[in-house]
Enzyme design. Structure first.
Site, PDB file in Angstrom:
ATOM      1  NE  ARG A 104      -2.417  -1.551   3.365  1.00  0.00           N
ATOM      2  CZ  ARG A 104      -1.893  -0.889   4.377  1.00  0.00           C
ATOM      3  NH1 ARG A 104      -1.937   0.448   4.406  1.00  0.00           N
ATOM      4  NH2 ARG A 104      -1.319  -1.528   5.379  1.00  0.00           N
ATOM      5  CE  LYS A 112      -5.923  -3.614   6.326  1.00  0.00           C
ATOM      6  NZ  LYS A 112      -5.649  -5.017   6.115  1.00  0.00           N
ATOM      7  CG  HIS A 119      -6.084  -4.129  11.272  1.00  0.00           C
ATOM      8  ND1 HIS A 119      -4.748  -3.844  11.318  1.00  0.00           N
ATOM      9  CD2 HIS A 119      -6.249  -4.935  10.201  1.00  0.00           C
ATOM     10  CE1 HIS A 119      -4.123  -4.457  10.317  1.00  0.00           C
ATOM     11  NE2 HIS A 119      -5.014  -5.127   9.629  1.00  0.00           N
ATOM     12  CB  SER A 154       1.224  -5.504   8.226  1.00  0.00           C
ATOM     13  OG  SER A 154       1.281  -6.305   7.091  1.00  0.00           O
ATOM     14  CE  LYS A 164      -4.216  -8.120  11.206  1.00  0.00           C
ATOM     15  NZ  LYS A 164      -2.795  -7.750  11.149  1.00  0.00           N
ATOM     16  CB  THR A 165      -3.764 -14.286   8.239  1.00  0.00           C
ATOM     17  OG1 THR A 165      -4.285 -13.010   7.870  1.00  0.00           O
ATOM     18  CG2 THR A 165      -4.282 -15.332   7.268  1.00  0.00           C
ATOM     19  CG  ASP A 200      -6.883  -7.873   7.754  1.00  0.00           C
ATOM     20  OD1 ASP A 200      -5.857  -7.938   8.449  1.00  0.00           O
ATOM     21  OD2 ASP A 200      -7.112  -6.909   7.011  1.00  0.00           O
ATOM     22  NE  ARG A 238       0.006  -9.429   2.384  1.00  0.00           N
ATOM     23  CZ  ARG A 238      -0.421  -9.164   3.599  1.00  0.00           C
ATOM     24  NH1 ARG A 238      -1.462  -9.810   4.099  1.00  0.00           N
ATOM     25  NH2 ARG A 238       0.170  -8.262   4.344  1.00  0.00           N
TER      26      ARG A 238
HETATM   27  N1  LIG Z   1       5.520 -17.389  16.352  1.00  0.00           N
HETATM   28  C1  LIG Z   1       4.844 -16.953  15.297  1.00  0.00           C
HETATM   29  N2  LIG Z   1       3.562 -16.543  15.435  1.00  0.00           N
HETATM   30  C2  LIG Z   1       2.873 -16.079  14.384  1.00  0.00           C
HETATM   31  N3  LIG Z   1       3.359 -15.985  13.117  1.00  0.00           N
HETATM   32  C3  LIG Z   1       4.632 -16.417  12.909  1.00  0.00           C
HETATM   33  C4  LIG Z   1       5.416 -16.902  13.987  1.00  0.00           C
HETATM   34  N4  LIG Z   1       6.626 -17.230  13.489  1.00  0.00           N
HETATM   35  C5  LIG Z   1       6.596 -16.958  12.177  1.00  0.00           C
HETATM   36  N5  LIG Z   1       5.403 -16.474  11.794  1.00  0.00           N
HETATM   37  C6  LIG Z   1       5.060 -16.023  10.418  1.00  0.00           C
HETATM   38  O1  LIG Z   1       4.687 -14.650  10.491  1.00  0.00           O
HETATM   39  C7  LIG Z   1       3.716 -14.342   9.506  1.00  0.00           C
HETATM   40  C8  LIG Z   1       2.457 -13.739  10.142  1.00  0.00           C
HETATM   41  O2  LIG Z   1       1.706 -13.179   9.094  1.00  0.00           O
HETATM   42  P1  LIG Z   1       0.138 -13.008   9.028  1.00  0.00           P
HETATM   43  O3  LIG Z   1      -0.309 -13.201   7.624  1.00  0.00           O
HETATM   44  O4  LIG Z   1      -0.549 -13.853  10.029  1.00  0.00           O
HETATM   45  O5  LIG Z   1       0.055 -11.468   9.385  1.00  0.00           O
HETATM   46  P2  LIG Z   1      -1.224 -10.570   9.631  1.00  0.00           P
HETATM   47  O6  LIG Z   1      -1.183 -10.129  11.051  1.00  0.00           O
HETATM   48  O7  LIG Z   1      -2.431 -11.283   9.176  1.00  0.00           O
HETATM   49  O8  LIG Z   1      -0.890  -9.293   8.702  1.00  0.00           O
HETATM   50  P3  LIG Z   1      -1.768  -8.463   7.614  1.00  0.00           P
HETATM   51  O9  LIG Z   1      -2.656  -7.556   8.364  1.00  0.00           O
HETATM   52  O10 LIG Z   1      -0.746  -7.756   6.830  1.00  0.00           O
HETATM   53  O11 LIG Z   1      -2.516  -9.460   6.801  1.00  0.00           O
HETATM   54  C9  LIG Z   1       3.403 -15.612   8.773  1.00  0.00           C
HETATM   55  O12 LIG Z   1       4.184 -15.660   7.608  1.00  0.00           O
HETATM   56  C10 LIG Z   1       3.849 -16.696   9.790  1.00  0.00           C
HETATM   57  O13 LIG Z   1       4.232 -17.900   9.171  1.00  0.00           O
HETATM   58  O1  LIG Z   2      -3.477  -4.138   3.325  1.00  0.00           O
HETATM   59  C1  LIG Z   2      -2.489  -4.796   3.073  1.00  0.00           C
HETATM   60  O2  LIG Z   2      -1.822  -4.658   2.038  1.00  0.00           O
HETATM   61  C2  LIG Z   2      -2.027  -5.858   3.993  1.00  0.00           C
HETATM   62  C3  LIG Z   2      -2.700  -5.839   5.277  1.00  0.00           C
HETATM   63  O3  LIG Z   2      -3.614  -6.596   5.517  1.00  0.00           O
HETATM   64  C4  LIG Z   2      -2.237  -4.851   6.264  1.00  0.00           C
HETATM   65  O4  LIG Z   2      -1.303  -4.104   5.972  1.00  0.00           O
HETATM   66  O5  LIG Z   2      -2.811  -4.837   7.359  1.00  0.00           O
HETATM   67 CA   LIG Z   3      -3.715 -11.022   7.275  1.00  0.00          CA
HETATM   68 MN   LIG Z   4      -4.435  -6.428   7.652  1.00  0.00          MN
END
Ligand SMILES: Nc1ncnc2c1ncn2[C@@H]1O[C@H](COP(=O)(O)OP(=O)(O)OP(=O)(O)O)[C@@H](O)[C@H]1O
Ligand SMILES: O=C([O-])CC(=O)C(=O)O
Ligand SMILES: [Ca+2]
Ligand SMILES: [Mn+2]
Length: 664
Positions: free
Chosen positions: A182, A327, A346, A364, A368-369, A383, A448
Site C-alpha cells: 500500500r 483496505k 483490525h 501487518s 492475525k491470519t 483481518d 500474498r
Molecule cells: N511465532 C509466530 N507466530 C505467528 N506468526 C509467525 C510466527 N513465526 C513466524 N510467523 C510467520 O509470520 C507471519 C504472520 O503473518 P500473518 O499473515 O498472520 O500477518 P497478519 O497479522 O495477518 O498481517 P496483515 O494484516 O498484513 O494481513 C506468517 O508468515 C507466519 O508464518
Molecule cells: O493491506 C495490506 O496490504 C495488507 C494488510 O492486511 C495490512 O497491511 O494490514
Molecule cells: Ca492477514
Molecule cells: Mn491487515
C-alpha cells in the site's frame, strides 16, 4: 534399459516381422471389403452440423437467476431483459462524467465474444445507450464484465494481462506491477464542513486532506480512463456479515485480477441478492496503472488513493496493488460503523466449539491470519471485524494471507486454500512446472494469497459470532524483550491497544539491522478515520461489559534481539494461544515483569518454562536490561501525544491508562 529385451514382463518394441513374438500385438485394420468410404462409426453422431453449433452445445445458458416469484401477485416480476437494462443503467450512472452529465454507452459481455457469435449477440449482449451525445467518447460503447465467475476471470486475466498464469496449485498467479504494497502517503480524504469536525486530522493521522474540487478532478480522470477502455470489470458485492449493517459496494476496475481479488475478498451475493442490488452504498473507481496528474493540486507522486465520504466514492490512480481496495473499504467501515455505535477492528477472529470467541489484533505480519486460522476452531475472519451490541461479524468474505516461506506442515489450512479460484500476488513459480516457490522474494517479500473464506474447511458461515471472551494483542517484537505472553488488566489492554506496537526488521540483505519500532494506534492507524481514543473508548466499554480478558502475545524474537535471538517457534505460540482459549492460562500462576509491569505465567503446557520470562533467554543480562529500557522509552515517547486526550465520558480511564504503561 533394454528396448528390445526378451525377458518376460519387460516392455519391448517389436523388432520386426508381423507378429513380433515378444512385442506388442499387431494392430489389425479391418478392411471392409468393397466399401470405398471410411465411416467413423465408433460412437453416436454429434448433434451439430457446424463447428459453431458444436460450440454452442458445449456451453449451456446459465439458469435464470430467480424463478419468477408469485406470478399470481399484483405485480409480475420484471423480465430478465428489463433487469439487465436496469443494471446497465445503474452502472452507466456510476460511470457518468460529472461534466457531461451523461453516462457512457454500455454493452454487457466480452468484446471478443461478439465476433465469435455475431448472430447471437442480440440475445447475449444487453446494450444501454443513455442519450445522444456529441463527443467521440459518447459515441463509443464500453463493455461491462459484470460479476464474472472465477473461471471467466481466469480466462480474461490469462488472455489479456501480462504476468497472469495458472500455477500447478490451480491458483492464478498475478503481478501487481510497480507497487507491491500500500501507499499510505498517497491516501487522501476530502475535508469538507462535516469531515473537518468528525475525522482525525493532523499529526499521526492517516487522513491527508484534499478538497472536493481536486477529488472531482481525479474522479473525472479515472472515469474517463475507464470509459475509454474497450471493457471494464464491475463487481457488485457486500461488506459485513451482520445483515442489519450490510454495505453494498460496487468496484469498477480495469483488470480481471482486481475483479477476482474483490470477488474473493468481499461477500459474494447470491443470484437473488444480486437482482435486488439496486444502487450501491459505496463505489470504487480503480484506474490501476493510469496515474494521477502531477499538475493537479495536492498530488505528490503518480499515485493517489482518494476517499470522498460525502459522495461515498473512492478513486484509485497509479497503483495496481489490490490491497488498496480492500483496505480503502476498511477505512470507510471505520467511519460508517462507529456512527452506528459499532466498533470496527483490525483483527482476526475465531470461535471455539463452546462458542468462545477470540479477537487477534496486530499490525501487518504479526500473525492475525496465521493464528486465527486454527484447525481446532471456527474461523470467523482473518483481518477486519465489527463488534456490535449483538456480537462480532466479519466485514469481508475472504482472507489475505502472507505467503513468504509458507509451509504445508506449519500452516496446512492456508496451504490447502491455495487452489483454483485463489489469487496469488507476486509469488514466484517455476516457468515450466508452474510449481510455486514460497521462499523466493525476487518480486517482493510481501507475497500474498487472496481466497474466499470457505476455502478454509472450518470457516464459520455466516461469519458472525457472540461477544469475545479473549482479546489478544499481537506484537512481533524484534527487540526480543517482550514476554511470549502476558495477561493484561483492562487499563493495560487499552494502553497497548492505543500504542499499537510492533517491531520489524528494516532490511535483511546486508547483515544485521536495527529493529524498527512501529507504533500504529489501534493496531491500524493507517485505516482509522476518527481519533484513536474514540475506538479505544468503545473497546474498553465493550470489554468491560462482556468481561473479556486482554492478552499481549509476542510473536517475534526470543533469546536476544534480531540478529542474536530467533523468532519464537510458531508451534510454541500456538500452544500459548491454545492455553488462552481453553481458559487454563487464566488460572495459571503469575509473576510481574520489571519496566512494563506485565503479568507473566510461570508454566504453559507444551512451552519450555524458561522462555516465558525473556530475561532467562538472554545470555547478556545487561544487554537485556538496556534493550528493555530502550523499548520502554520508545513506548513512553510515542504515548506522549495521547496523554492530553480524555477517554470515555469521565476521563478517569485516561489516568489509569497512562499509568498502565512502562514505569522506570
Ligand atoms: N511465532 C509466530 N507466530 C505467528 N506468526 C509467525 C510466527 N513465526 C513466524 N510467523 C510467520 O509470520 C507471519 C504472520 O503473518 P500473518 O499473515 O498472520 O500477518 P497478519 O497479522 O495477518 O498481517 P496483515 O494484516 O498484513 O494481513 C506468517 O508468515 C507466519 O508464518
Ligand atoms: O493491506 C495490506 O496490504 C495488507 C494488510 O492486511 C495490512 O497491511 O494490514
Ligand atoms: Ca492477514
Ligand atoms: Mn491487515
Amino acid at each position: 534399459m533394454a528396448t528390445n529385451g526378451t525377458d518376460k514382463g519387460e516392455f519391448s518394441f517389436a523388432s520386426s516381422g508381423s507378429t513380433g513374438r515378444n512385442g506388442l500385438p499387431r494392430i489389425h485394420t479391418h478392411k471392409k471389403s468393397q466399401d470405398e468410404i471410411c465411416h467413423d462409426d465408433s460412437g453416436p453422431p454429434v448433434k451439430a452440423q457446424t463447428i459453431d453449433e458444436l460450440h454452442s452445445l458445449q456451453k449451456k445458458k446459465s439458469a435464470p437467476t430467480t424463478p419468477i416469484k408469485g406470478t399470481q401477485g399484483t405485480f409480475a416480476a420484471i423480465s430478465d431483459e428489463e433487469r439487465q437494462k436496469q443494471q446497465l443503467q445503474s452502472i452507466s450512472a456510476s460511470l457518468a462524467s460529472l461534466t457531461r452529465e451523461t453516462g457512457p454507452k454500455l454493452v454487457k459481455g466480452d468484446p471478443a465474444r461478439q465476433s465469435e457469435t455475431p448472430r447471437a449477440s442480440h440475445v447475449t449482449h444487453h446494450q444501454y445507450a443513455p442519450t445522444l451525445s456529441i463527443s467521440d467518447s459518447g459515441l463509443k460503447f464500453t463493455h461491462i464484465l459484470y460479476n464474472l465467475s472465477p473461471a471467466e476471470l481466469y480466462e480474461q486475466a490469462i488472455k489479456y494481462e501480462k504476468g497472469s498464469f495458472i500455477t500447478s496449485s490451480g491458483a492464478l498467479a498475478t503481478l501487481s506491477g510497480a507497487k507491491t504494497g500500500r501507499a499510505p502517503r498517497d491516501k487522501r480524504v476530502v475535508k469538507d464542513d462535516t469531515t473537518a469536525d468528525e475525522l482525525w486530522w493532523g499529526k499521526g493521522s492517516p487522513n491527508i486532506e484534499m478538497d472536493e474540487h481536486t477529488f472531482l478532478v481525479n474522479r473525472e480522470r479515472a472515469v474517463d480512463y475507464l470509459c475509454s477502455l474497450e471493457k471494464v470489470f464491475v463487481n457488485d458485492q457486500f461488506l459485513n456479515w451482520d445483515p442489519n449493517h450490510r454495505i453494498k459496494v460496487r468496484i469498477v476496475s480495469a483488470r480481471a485480477y482486481h475483479s477476482l481479488f474483490m470477488h474473493n475478498m468481499c461477500i459474494r451475493p447470491t443470484p437473488e441478492e444480486l437482482e435486488e442490488f439496486g444502487t450501491p452504498d459505496f463505489t470504487i473507481y480503480n484506474a490501476g496503472q493510469f496515474p494521477c496528474n502531477r499538475y493537479t493540486h495536492y498530488m505528490t507522486s503518480s499515485t493517489s488513493i482518494d476517499l470522498n465520504l460525502a459522495r461515498r466514492e473512492m478513486v484509485i490512480l497509479g497503483t495496481q496493488y489490490a490491497g488498496e481496495m480492500k483496505k480503502g473499504l476498511f477505512s470507510v467501515m471505520h467511519y460508517l460503523m462507529p456512527k452506528r455505535q459499532i466498533l470496527s477492528l483490525h483483527s482476526g477472529c475465531n470461535m471455539g466449539k463452546e462458542g468462545d470467541v477470540a479477537l487477534f489484533f496486530g499490525l501487518s505480519g504479526t500473525g492475525k491470519t496465521t493464528l486465527s486460522t486454527d484447525h481446532n476452531r471456527y474461523l470467523i475472519g482473518d483481518d477486519e471485524h465489527c463488534w456490535s451490541e449483538k456480537g462480532v461479524s466479519n466485514i469481508e468474505g475472504g482472507c489475505y494471507a502472507k505467503c513468504i516461506d509458507l509451509s504445508r506442515e506449519k500452516e496446512p489450512d492456508i496451504w490447502n486454500a491455495i487452489k483454483f479460484g485463489t489469487v496469488l500476488e507476486n509469488v514466484v513459480f517455476d516457468e515450466h512446472t508452474r510449481e510455486l516457490d514460497y521462499s523466493d522474494k525476487s518480486v517482493t517479500e510481501n507475497t500474498r494469497a487472496a481466497y474466499p473464506i470457505e476455502y478454509i474447511p472450518n470457516a464459520k458461515i455466516p461469519c458472525v459470532g457472540p461477544h469475545p471472551k479473549n482479546v489478544i494483542l499481537l506484537a512481533c517484537d524484534a527487540f526480543g524483550v517482550l514476554p511470549p505472553v502476558s495477561k493484561l488488566s483492562l487499563a493495560q489492554t487499552m494502553y497497548h491497544f492505543i500504542s499499537g506496537y510492533t517491531a520489524l526488521v528494516a532490511g535483511t540483505e546486508d547483515g544485521i539491522k536495527e529493529p524498527q519500532a512501529t507504533f500504529s494506534a489501534c493496531f491500524g492507524a493507517a485505516f482509522i478515520m476518527l481519533h484513536p481514543t474514540k475506538y479505544a473508548a468503545m473497546l474498553s466499554e465493550k470489554m468491560r461489559k462482556h468481561e473479556a480478558t486482554g492478552w499481549l502475545v509476542n510473536t517475534g524474537w526470543s533469546g536476544g534481539r534480531y540478529g542474536s535471538g530467533s523468532r519464537i517457534k510458531l508451534a510454541y505460540t500456538r500452544k500459548i494461544i491454545d492455553a488462552i482459549h481453553s481458559g487454563t492460562l487464566l488460572k495459571a500462576n503469575y509473576t510481574k515483569t520489571e519496566v512494563f509491569g506485565l503479568e507473566i505465567p510461570t508454566e504453559i503446557e507444551g512451552v519450555p518454562s524458561e522462555i516465558l520470562d525473556p530475561v532467562n533467554t538472554w545470555s547478556d543480562k545487561k544487554a537485556y536490561k538496556d534493550t528493555l529500557l530502550k523499548l520502554g522509552g520508545l513506548f513512553r515517547k510515542n504515548f506522549e501525544v495521547f496523554t492530553n486526550y480524555k477517554i470515555g465520558t469521565e476521563g478517569k480511564l485516561t489516568d489509569e491508562i497512562v499509568a498502565a504503561g512502562p514505569i522506570f
